[in-house]
Enzyme design. Structure first.
Site, short mmCIF file in Angstrom:
data_model
loop_
_atom_site.label_atom_id
_atom_site.label_comp_id
_atom_site.label_asym_id
_atom_site.label_seq_id
_atom_site.Cartn_x
_atom_site.Cartn_y
_atom_site.Cartn_z
N CYS B 99 -10.25 34.22 -14.65
CA CYS B 99 -10.88 35.17 -15.57
C CYS B 99 -11.99 35.99 -14.90
O CYS B 99 -11.71 36.78 -14.03
CB CYS B 99 -11.41 34.39 -16.76
SG CYS B 99 -11.06 35.18 -18.31
N HIS B 202 -6.65 29.80 -18.56
CA HIS B 202 -7.48 28.61 -18.65
C HIS B 202 -6.76 27.66 -19.59
O HIS B 202 -5.57 27.78 -19.76
CB HIS B 202 -8.91 28.95 -19.05
CG HIS B 202 -9.05 29.65 -20.36
ND1 HIS B 202 -9.07 31.03 -20.46
CD2 HIS B 202 -9.15 29.18 -21.60
CE1 HIS B 202 -9.21 31.36 -21.72
NE2 HIS B 202 -9.25 30.26 -22.45
#
Lengths: 473, 274
Positions: B99, B202
């Site tokens: 990210c 994630h």
């Protein structure tokens, strides 16, 4: 007037149908319907309240704190309107007001006590015009749904900036992100805080947010950690520090999930109406109540502060709190084939760490069912379980059942925490069976669950006749 | 006397600031899986200003943060971390960036207003702000860039508004079967370049993708001539992985199966890195 009456009646009819059809307690849909007919219906109904409203927001503890305040007001003979079932969006608050309104569309009640989701606060403050707003804490929670902490904090700040004259913000001084909200408010807030390092943890948990100074960006130094990132903190460059608390909790005693006791002191006292504001400092008051865990000390402290702010006497508050009953699913006890089941809502890392700490360290629990769902109300992203310190169960849990729709993720989490667990069991009934089978008679099993997993387990418990449906609690 | 235990070091970049999406799960997975192979697994926290010990790190982890924290990290990354990180990668260390960390390792991040924040350019990717936030479960069919990985899928969760585009030096990890991936338009997810793996997944990523975790550990140990990892019992991890695949299968609309088949067969064929 016509429009409002139509809105109220349509909303009330919807609530009745929803309950009759057993689709649940009719906790938000009536609000939806009424607001579609008259968008100003909540504003109008809130104006009918004889004395006004208290609004509670924050990540954790809203429901319990709202219930505590309602309990105090009801005991003093007030008629209270409250969105009890955890329906904390604007529709839920509207539905609660509708339920108490008469056929003429008028609300006949003395006080409103509303728990409001952080994101809905600006609208709620605007419509309800509360006498007091409590901000309990700001932890990371359901990032997929609520977004980042920062934007939530900004929304709360904008709501508090628009508080009506004579209204008071009650803020948790121990939460650095909440404290930051209070720094620049036009009217000074009333600060609440725990001041008892004997109940502090040494280290920040992994899930701590808000660890940096809002002014210079340096990492904050914590001299004490109470719950999540709530504690005693300061900026190493002296740019920011925990505000001095006006209302404090000291000399805290924690007794498992059964009891908390604490001494509440007032450094400054306010009434909500600043025209009659008194600086009279009330004497210290010992509070005892049948709730467990340090996190509930914050809820009790907030309820006490709100009570005093709206004119209740400290001694009365102390008396009344002794007999408090927890909100549905927040902490519920039931018996099941000679086992004591303790159902505790645990919905984000900060909350989970506290219920684990209470269950393991204080209640000396060793039998657990942990349930994780990923429906919208739980958050569809379950990565937060890696921020929960399940390691605390290591060597303590002799029974550990991973449950909920994401039971398999929990099983992996437990494996990497080095804890032996039963096979993952997504079916609530079978998970309960596994728990009961492994828990010896006479022992207590702790069920720590996310929101909809709690509803599923509870539905199963109701089906088996061990718990009451929630609209009857 | 027992031979001296070999060490395995995970370097966590900004653990106090870049830890938003349960990134600790990735750290724990790397450490435990090394520990279970009898390595002395250590975690080195690399907060702001810290560089000590970076040369000993086998796998770096760089996670996502909230905007406020990411802004604080940015300066420190350029000032302190960039040179030692580049040296480490050249010497064979591995980086997993998720990210925000993924974006910061690229050439730049361009805001909606057109302002560009340069990254450290360790990987050939660039990111632009998008309007819609991509949130939800992701399933990736692994590309041929990572042969030998079984199963051939990665599962995770994404939550990002950045649109990341890969340059010629970077290859995607795979194609999204479910979710948006790098940018929501070219079907790719993640990037591989030298020892760096960048991704939007994630959830946490590594616990449910033990095959990827082992690939990172093995690549990092290769520079020590030590890349044989003993097999572990991954049944818990893989059944959690499998549950996500099954559920997605159930949830995908009934009209989509043809498209799905096409996609998965395309992913199985050899392909040039794009």
């Amino acid at each position: 007037m016509m429009r409002r009456t139509a809105a109220v009646l349509a909303g009330k009819a919807t609530g009745m149908l929803s309950r009759l059809s057993r689709r649940g307690g009719g906790t938000t849909l009536p609000g939806d319907v009424a607001r579609a007919i008259d968008p100003d219906v909540l504003r109008k109904l809130a104006r009918d309240l004889k004395f006004g409203s208290v609004v509670i927001t924050g990540t954790n503890g809203k429901t319990t704190t709202a219930r505590l305040i309602s309990w105090l007001l009801e005991g003093a003979g007030h008629r209270v309107v409250s969105n009890r079932a955890g329906a904390n969006l604007i529709f839920g608050a509207t539905a609660a007001a509708l339920e108490s309104a008469g056929a003429d569309g008028r609300l006949r009640a003395d006080w409103g006590v509303f728990e409001i989701d952080e994101a809905s606060l600006p609208k709620a403050v605007d419509e309800i015009q509360p006498k007091a707003v409590i901000v309990l804490n700001l932890f990371r929670d359901q990032l997929d749904r609520y977004g980042e902490l920062e934007s939530i904090a900004k929304r709360i700040e904008s709501a508090l900036e628009r508080l009506p004259a004579g209204s008071r913000a009650l803020l948790n001084a121990d939460d650095p992100r909440v404290a930051e909200i209070g720094l620049d408010l036009p009217a000074p807030p009333l600060w609440l805080g725990i001041e008892d390092t004997s109940v502090a943890e040494r280290d920040l948990p992994h899930a701590a947010d808000a660890r940096t100074c809002p002014r210079c960006g340096a990492s904050l130094i914590f001299d004490a950690v109470y719950v999540g990132h709530d504690g005693v903190y300061r900026c190493p460059n002296k740019d920011f520090t925990r505000p001095a608390a006006d209302i404090t909790a000291t000399n805290i005693q924690l007794d498992g999930f059964d009891n908390i006791a604490m001494t509440v002191g007032m450094r400054r006292a306010y009434s909500a109406d600043r025209a009659t504001e008194t600086q009279a400092v009330k004497p210290d008051q010992r509070l005892e109540l049948p709730l467990g865990g340090l996190y509930n000390c914050y809820n009790a402290l907030a309820a006490y502060a709100a009570g005093v702010t709206i004119g209740l006497e400290p001694q009365y508050i102390a008396e009344r709190l002794k007999n408090f009953r927890a909100a549905f699913g927040r902490q519920e006890r039931m018996e099941f084939r000679g086992r004591h089941l303790n159902l505790v809502l645990s919905k984000n890392p900060a909350g989970f760490n506290e219920t684990l700490r209470t269950a393991v360290d204080l209640a000396k629990g060793n039998s657990f069912l942990i349930a994780l769902n990923d429906r919208k109300a739980d958050g569809t992203d379950v990565s937060w379980i890696w921020d929960v310190d399940f390691e605390r169960l290591k060597g303590k849990a002799t029974v550990l059942v991973p449950a909920g729709s994401r039971a398999h993720d929990l099983a992996v989490r437990f494996k990497y925490a080095g804890i032996d667990a039963a096979p993952p069991e997504p079916d609530p009934g079978r998970a309960l069976d596994a728990l009961v089978k492994a828990t010896p008679e006479g022992e207590t099993a702790h069920l720590l669950t996310t929101y909809t997993a709690m509803l599923d387990l509870r539905a199963e418990l109701v089906r088996r006749g061990w718990a009451k449906p929630y609209w009857e609690t | 006397m027992a031979p001296k235990q070999k060490t395995f070091t995970v370097g966590w970049l900004y653990p106090d600031l870049m830890n938003i999406y349960g990134d600790r799960g990735n750290i724990l997975t790397l450490l435990k899986r090394a520990e279970w192979r009898d390595y002395d697994a250590r975690m080195l926290e690399l907060g702001r200003g810290a560089t000590k010990g970076m040369e000993d790190v086998d796998v770096f982890f760089f996670g996502g943060g909230q905007d406020r924290e990411q802004a604080l990290v940015y300066e420190d990354l350029l000032e302190h971390k960039q040179p030692p990180l580049e040296r480490a990668v050249r010497s064979g260390a591995v980086v997993l960036a998720v990210c925000g960390g993924y974006q910061l390792l690229g050439h730049y991040y361009q805001t909606a207003e057109g302002e560009r924040f340069p990254g450290i350019g360790l990987i050939d990717v660039r990111t632009e702000a998008g309007k819609k936030r991509f949130i939800g479960d992701v399933i990736v069919d692994i590309d041929t860039e990572m042969p030998g990985l079984v199963p051939r899928t990665l599962v995770g969760f994404e939550n990002h508004s950045g649109r990341t585009f890969l340059g010629p030096e970077a290859a995607p990890m795979g194609r999204v079967r479910l979710g948006f991936g790098n940018n929501g338009s070219d079907g790719t997810e993640g990037c591989l370049q030298d020892g760096v793996v960048g991704t939007y997944l994630h959830g946490s990523l590594l616990p449910k993708n033990p095959h990827l975790a082992d690939r990172l550990i093995r690549s990092a140990l290769r520079r020590r001539g030590d890349d044989e990892l003993s097999p572990l019992d991954d049944s818990a991890e893989l059944s959690a992985h499998e549950r996500i695949l099954e559920r997605a299968q159930r949830r995908l609309p009934a009209r989509a199966p043809q498209e799905r088949e096409l996609r998965s067969s395309a992913a199985a064929e050899p392909r040039e890195p794009s």
